[in-house]
Design a protein around this motif. Structure first.
Motif, PDB file in Angstrom:
ATOM      1  N   ASP A 370       0.793  -1.236   0.000  1.00  0.00           N
ATOM      2  CA  ASP A 370       0.000   0.000   0.000  1.00  0.00           C
ATOM      3  C   ASP A 370       0.821   1.279   0.000  1.00  0.00           C
ATOM      4  OD1 ASP A 370      -2.502  -1.083  -0.115  1.00  0.00           O
ATOM      5  OD2 ASP A 370      -2.565  -1.450   2.042  1.00  0.00           O
ATOM      6  N   THR A 371       1.883   1.277  -0.769  1.00  0.00           N
ATOM      7  CA  THR A 371       2.658   2.511  -0.842  1.00  0.00           C
ATOM      8  C   THR A 371       2.809   2.892  -2.296  1.00  0.00           C
ATOM      9  OG1 THR A 371       4.649   1.185  -0.865  1.00  0.00           O
ATOM     10  CG2 THR A 371       4.118   2.244   1.206  1.00  0.00           C
ATOM     11  N   VAL A 372       3.069   4.185  -2.516  1.00  0.00           N
ATOM     12  CA  VAL A 372       3.424   4.619  -3.855  1.00  0.00           C
ATOM     13  C   VAL A 372       4.909   4.948  -3.812  1.00  0.00           C
ATOM     14  CG1 VAL A 372       2.489   6.888  -3.217  1.00  0.00           C
ATOM     15  CG2 VAL A 372       3.132   6.468  -5.549  1.00  0.00           C
ATOM     16  N   VAL A 373       5.630   4.572  -4.861  1.00  0.00           N
ATOM     17  CA  VAL A 373       7.047   4.921  -4.958  1.00  0.00           C
ATOM     18  C   VAL A 373       7.154   5.986  -6.037  1.00  0.00           C
ATOM     19  CG1 VAL A 373       9.389   4.086  -5.349  1.00  0.00           C
ATOM     20  CG2 VAL A 373       7.670   2.563  -4.372  1.00  0.00           C
ATOM     21  N   ASP A 374       7.572   7.187  -5.635  1.00  0.00           N
ATOM     22  CA  ASP A 374       7.684   8.273  -6.602  1.00  0.00           C
ATOM     23  C   ASP A 374       8.811   7.997  -7.594  1.00  0.00           C
ATOM     24  OD1 ASP A 374       5.645   9.560  -5.360  1.00  0.00           O
ATOM     25  OD2 ASP A 374       6.899  10.935  -4.205  1.00  0.00           O
ATOM     26  N   ASP A 375       9.880   7.422  -7.089  1.00  0.00           N
ATOM     27  CA  ASP A 375      11.079   7.305  -7.896  1.00  0.00           C
ATOM     28  C   ASP A 375      11.770   5.977  -7.557  1.00  0.00           C
ATOM     29  OD1 ASP A 375      13.345   7.799  -9.281  1.00  0.00           O
ATOM     30  OD2 ASP A 375      13.746   9.770  -8.413  1.00  0.00           O
ATOM     31  N   LEU A 376      11.630   4.997  -8.426  1.00  0.00           N
ATOM     32  CA  LEU A 376      12.191   3.677  -8.151  1.00  0.00           C
ATOM     33  C   LEU A 376      13.392   3.393  -9.053  1.00  0.00           C
ATOM     34  CD1 LEU A 376      11.985   0.694  -6.975  1.00  0.00           C
ATOM     35  CD2 LEU A 376      10.517   0.207  -8.909  1.00  0.00           C
ATOM     36  N   GLU A 398      12.882   3.279 -17.871  1.00  0.00           N
ATOM     37  CA  GLU A 398      14.138   3.818 -18.381  1.00  0.00           C
ATOM     38  C   GLU A 398      15.215   2.786 -18.058  1.00  0.00           C
ATOM     39  OE1 GLU A 398      15.151   7.670 -16.597  1.00  0.00           O
ATOM     40  OE2 GLU A 398      17.208   6.998 -16.949  1.00  0.00           O
ATOM     41  N   LYS A 399      16.059   2.466 -19.069  1.00  0.00           N
ATOM     42  CA  LYS A 399      17.065   1.423 -18.844  1.00  0.00           C
ATOM     43  C   LYS A 399      18.445   1.938 -19.224  1.00  0.00           C
ATOM     44  CE  LYS A 399      13.804  -2.103 -20.328  1.00  0.00           C
ATOM     45  NZ  LYS A 399      12.978  -2.157 -21.514  1.00  0.00           N
ATOM     46  N   VAL A 417      20.481  -1.087 -14.911  1.00  0.00           N
ATOM     47  CA  VAL A 417      19.753  -0.127 -14.079  1.00  0.00           C
ATOM     48  C   VAL A 417      18.394   0.144 -14.717  1.00  0.00           C
ATOM     49  CG1 VAL A 417      19.824   2.145 -12.996  1.00  0.00           C
ATOM     50  CG2 VAL A 417      21.947   0.911 -13.432  1.00  0.00           C
ATOM     51  N   LEU A 418      17.337  -0.061 -13.944  1.00  0.00           N
ATOM     52  CA  LEU A 418      15.978   0.192 -14.413  1.00  0.00           C
ATOM     53  C   LEU A 418      15.379   1.292 -13.542  1.00  0.00           C
ATOM     54  CD1 LEU A 418      14.826  -3.528 -14.543  1.00  0.00           C
ATOM     55  CD2 LEU A 418      15.562  -2.153 -16.481  1.00  0.00           C
ATOM     56  N   LYS A 419      14.722   2.257 -14.170  1.00  0.00           N
ATOM     57  CA  LYS A 419      14.123   3.346 -13.389  1.00  0.00           C
ATOM     58  C   LYS A 419      12.680   3.545 -13.798  1.00  0.00           C
ATOM     59  CE  LYS A 419      18.141   6.333 -12.652  1.00  0.00           C
ATOM     60  NZ  LYS A 419      17.962   6.912 -11.328  1.00  0.00           N
TER      61      LYS A 419
END
Ligand SMILES: *[C@@H]1O[C@H](CO)[C@@H](O)[C@H](O)[C@H]1NC(C)=O
Ligand SMILES: *[C@@H]1O[C@H](CO)[C@@H](O)[C@H](O)[C@H]1NC(C)=O
Length: 474
Positions: A370-376, A398-399, A417-419
């Motif tokens: 139950d969380t939102v991740v703004d920037d993963l 984004e890779k 790296v995945l964003k």
């Protein structure tokens, strides 16, 4: 005199309506002989994240052309907060219902919606022939769409939030029949806009049934209600996955967490918080639940100060649950940063594909519920000597590649790296990274170790010799 004026007015309105619908028809793509026979919109406002479920019965009324897609419309504000849109085609009746997942993509078709709308297109797995009907089930998730009002509350106050939407479904199509339900977590509903027929039953407000809505209809509504669920927002999460062919997958996760609800005002009284837990700090939270894979081991949880022992781990055969408790309860606007680390058995995640390459199969997203991740950011650190990595993620990310170094490394490790921004629970799906690996590199680490030990001995011997020679000369 008045009656004739009225007729004139009605005529003008009719004319306007007619022109409006003519304009909207003109801008629609040619295959869109589509209309929505019935639409049900269920808005779930019980958590910190808004989930909207649509059931659309869609008919192709075109005389001759097949339809290959069904369009969904979102307001520009919704698009900014849209985390995911998923669609399925429902088949069969009641108990024997099956769902066929359908692809959804952003469409660049223009709409004639008054304030602009963005279209998403649900690609049908089989063309919808003239006269045919299908049922689509759509789920979309909106983050940061509940606005706390008042924006600041004291420790003893409940959190109230605003939610804005439309009573009718925003759609580029004609909607014959429609109903909207809004589900709230408690009976405390301060106010809601009425667009008759509107009714309330307990924690649910019902808008409609409305019939015969012209394309692009929009009737703004505002609900103001109590929501004390933890508004946990992970502003930034960096997950590092290190693969060692010696049998372990090591995961390290750095969290920057914020309570995204109404800001806390006044001083915090721990005494009041502990003595009246039910009303004091109702919107604050003091623990979080992380869902980890089964067979997890060596779990730790620490913050800037050091290890925190107040965590509970339950290991199950299908999943493990880690309950963590920061050092202090979090109130609106407060931050905390912490790190979770754990190890996983390699054989549960590393496989060999048919072409002889290896792939690691992991879960995307964030383990906190139950969380939102703004920037993963997910960094998959492949074993030294891995080549040609190829990530496969079922949605756009984004890779890029980088090289990381750890002790005993000679050439460094290829790191994928995945964003992604705006990540919610629906993004916790498997993803893979395929890569080539030459087993000779398995020997690199022990060789380095052996050479290091040898080097050490040589150095010792040299030192001893040196020492001796100095002793002799003096
Ligand atoms: C924290 O706990 C982990 C695992 O229990 C342990 O490996 C680590 O050494 C501890 N760190 C400190 C600073 O106590
Ligand atoms: C990855 O793992 C999941 C279960 O964790 C499984 O359902 C899925 O089929 C796996 N994917 C591949 C490509 O092996």
């Amino acid at each position: 005199m008045p009656p004739s004026f009225q007729t004139l007015a009605t005529a003008t309105v009719l004319l306007l309506l007619f022109t409006a619908s003519a304009v909207s028809c003109a801008s629609l793509p040619p295959e869109d002989g589509i209309r929505i026979v019935s639409a049900e919109k269920r808005i779930d406002l019980t958590g910190p994240i808004v989930k909207v479920y649509l059931t659309l019965k869609v008919e192709n009324v075109a005389a001759a052309s097949d339809a290959y897609q069904v369009l969904l419309a979102f307001t520009p504000t919704e698009v900014q907060h849209l985390a995911i849109v998923k669609a399925t085609r429902a088949e069969g009746k009641r108990k024997k219902k099956t769902y066929v997942p359908l692809a959804v993509e952003a469409s660049d078709l223009a709409t004639s919606a008054p304030n602009g709308a963005n279209l998403y297109s649900v690609l049908l797995d089989a063309p919808l022939k003239p006269g045919e009907t299908i049922t689509l089930e759509v789920l979309y998730v909106l983050t940061h769409s509940l606005e706390p009002f008042p924006a600041e509350i004291s420790q003893s106050e409940s959190q109230l939030v605003y939610y804005r939407d439309s009573a009718v479904l925003l759609s580029p199509y004609h909607v014959l029949e429609q109903v909207t339900y809004i589900k709230m977590p408690s009976n405390r509903i301060e106010s809601f806009t009425r667009v008759d027929p509107t009714s309330r039953a307990g924690t649910e407000v019902k808008y409609g049934t409305y019939s015969n809505q012209a394309p692009n209809s929009y009737l703004p509504i505002l609900v103001h209600y109590e929501n004390n669920r933890p508004f946990a927002v992970v502003e930034e999460l960096v997950r590092k996955v290190e693969i060692s062919h010696w049998g372990n997958v090591q995961i390290t996760e750095h969290y920057k967490l914020r309570h995204g609800g109404a800001r806390h005002k006044g001083v915090f009284s721990r005494l009041e918080y502990q003595s009246r837990p039910s009303i004091s700090g109702a919107s604050s939270f003091k623990n979080l639940l992380a869902r980890l894979p089964p067979r997890v081991h060596s779990v730790y949880y620490r913050d800037e100060i050091g290890n925190i022992s107040t965590s509970h781990l339950r290991i199950g055969s299908h999943k493990s649950e880690l309950e963590i408790e920061p050092r202090y309860p979090l109130f609106g606007g407060w931050h905390c940063t912490f790190t979770i680390g754990y190890g996983l058995p390699l054989q549960d995640f590393l496989f060999e594909s048919d072409d002889g390459r290896r792939f690691i199969n992991l879960t995307f997203g964030c383990p906190l519920l139950d969380t939102v991740v703004d920037d993963l950011t997910i960094k998959v650190v492949l074993p030294e000597g891995s080549k040609n990595p190829q990530p496969i993620v079922p949605f756009a990310t984004e890779k890029h590649l980088e090289t990381s170094y750890s002790y005993l490394d000679v050439v460094g490790r290829t790191t994928v790296v995945l964003k992604k921004n705006n990540v919610v629970g629906e993004h916790n799906v498997p993803f893979q990274v395929h890569y080539e690996f030459n087993p000779i590199f398995m020997l690199a680490e022990p060789m380095m170790l052996i050479s290091a030990v040898l080097l050490f001995f040589v150095a010792c011997i040299a030192y001893l010799h040196m020492d001796l020679s100095i002793g002799k000369s003096s």
